[in-house]
Design a protein around this motif. Structure first.
Motif, PDB file in Angstrom:
ATOM      1  N   ARG A  10       0.832  -1.214   0.000  1.00 59.19           N
ATOM      2  CA  ARG A  10       0.000   0.000   0.000  1.00 59.19           C
ATOM      3  C   ARG A  10       0.862   1.258   0.000  1.00 59.19           C
ATOM      4  NH1 ARG A  10      -1.879   3.106   4.260  1.00 59.19           N
ATOM      5  NH2 ARG A  10      -1.343   1.524   5.790  1.00 59.19           N
ATOM      6  N   LEU A  64      -4.284   5.843  -0.706  1.00 56.05           N
ATOM      7  CA  LEU A  64      -3.471   4.694  -0.325  1.00 56.05           C
ATOM      8  C   LEU A  64      -2.572   5.009   0.863  1.00 56.05           C
ATOM      9  CD1 LEU A  64      -2.523   3.335  -3.853  1.00 56.05           C
ATOM     10  CD2 LEU A  64      -3.855   2.126  -2.107  1.00 56.05           C
ATOM     11  N   GLY A  67      -4.711   4.715   3.701  1.00 54.68           N
ATOM     12  CA  GLY A  67      -5.379   3.422   3.770  1.00 54.68           C
ATOM     13  C   GLY A  67      -6.887   3.555   3.839  1.00 54.68           C
ATOM     14  N   THR A  70      -9.138   1.075   0.559  1.00 50.46           N
ATOM     15  CA  THR A  70      -7.974   0.461  -0.084  1.00 50.46           C
ATOM     16  C   THR A  70      -8.341  -0.458  -1.242  1.00 50.46           C
ATOM     17  OG1 THR A  70      -6.742   0.641   1.982  1.00 50.46           O
ATOM     18  CG2 THR A  70      -5.899  -0.919   0.346  1.00 50.46           C
ATOM     19  N   LEU A 133      -3.429  -5.737  -3.071  1.00 52.42           N
ATOM     20  CA  LEU A 133      -4.351  -4.931  -2.268  1.00 52.42           C
ATOM     21  C   LEU A 133      -5.808  -5.173  -2.646  1.00 52.42           C
ATOM     22  CD1 LEU A 133      -2.287  -1.640  -2.180  1.00 52.42           C
ATOM     23  CD2 LEU A 133      -2.637  -3.253  -0.289  1.00 52.42           C
ATOM     24  N   PRO A 137      -6.957  -6.356   1.083  1.00 55.10           N
ATOM     25  CA  PRO A 137      -6.786  -4.934   1.380  1.00 55.10           C
ATOM     26  C   PRO A 137      -6.429  -4.619   2.842  1.00 55.10           C
ATOM     27  CG  PRO A 137      -9.102  -5.475   1.260  1.00 55.10           C
ATOM     28  CD  PRO A 137      -8.354  -6.711   0.853  1.00 55.10           C
ATOM     29  N   SER A 142      -4.025   1.887   8.980  1.00 57.31           N
ATOM     30  CA  SER A 142      -4.895   2.381   7.923  1.00 57.31           C
ATOM     31  C   SER A 142      -6.218   2.871   8.491  1.00 57.31           C
ATOM     32  CB  SER A 142      -5.173   1.267   6.906  1.00 57.31           C
ATOM     33  OG  SER A 142      -5.949   0.248   7.493  1.00 57.31           O
TER      34      SER A 142
END
Length: 179
Positions: A10, A64, A67, A70, A133, A137, A142
């Protein structure tokens, strides 16, 4: 371990989009030249695409980085990468001599100065990060994790701790010994 790999994917993909978007945004004239060099778009669409592309890349990068959404952002990144790879491949197939302009620059170059295979391989590598991702994810640090998004179950992470992507309520129940 998988959360760590996802976090690296990520953040790596975020860095790609943030750098690419920032470089293009800093030099809109060169971005226009790069988009025009692909010789694909009608003249009336070149400027809007050259203006929107760095903004889209920056938005993808920021989402990204934090997060947020995602899986959806990874899907959008994968589509954009497919379009970019297709653009590079069609340039190569048509015998155009251009620099892709992916990280600034772009436009016409001397016939022996193209790097189409390397550009396609690089973007394919970035696409693999997006695929990771898309499939998984869940990452550390995040907004998705804080909100509890992207989790299959709230009871599958019994080792939640600081920096975990487990939802706050789940971490609190673990801390209180309820799980």
């Amino acid at each position: 371990m998988l959360d760590t790999i996802g976090t690296l994917a990520r953040l790596g993909l975020a860095a790609v989009w943030l750098v690419s978007g920032a470089v293009k945004l800093a030099d809109p004239g060169q971005t226009f030249i790069a988009v025009k060099a692909y010789d694909l778009l009608p003249p009336d669409l070149i400027r809007p695409v050259a203006t929107a592309l760095p903004l889209v890349e920056l938005v993808l990068g920021l989402l990204l980085l934090f997060g947020l959404a995602t899986r959806w952002v990874a899907a959008a990144a994968l589509v954009l990468l497919a379009v970019l790879v297709a653009g590079i491949a069609q340039s190569w197939a048509r015998g155009l001599s251009i620099d892709c302009g992916c990280f600034g620059g772009g436009g016409q170059v001397a016939a022996g100065q193209t790097a189409y295979p390397q550009e396609i391989l690089r973007d394919t590598g970035f696409a693999l990060l997006a695929v990771w991702l898309l499939v998984r994810p869940r990452t550390l640090f995040s907004v998705d994790g804080w909100l509890g998004w992207g989790r299959r179950s709230t009871t599958d992470d019994t080792t939640a701790g600081p920096g975990s992507s487990a939802p706050l309520a789940h971490r609190a129940s673990i801390a209180e010994g309820k799980e």
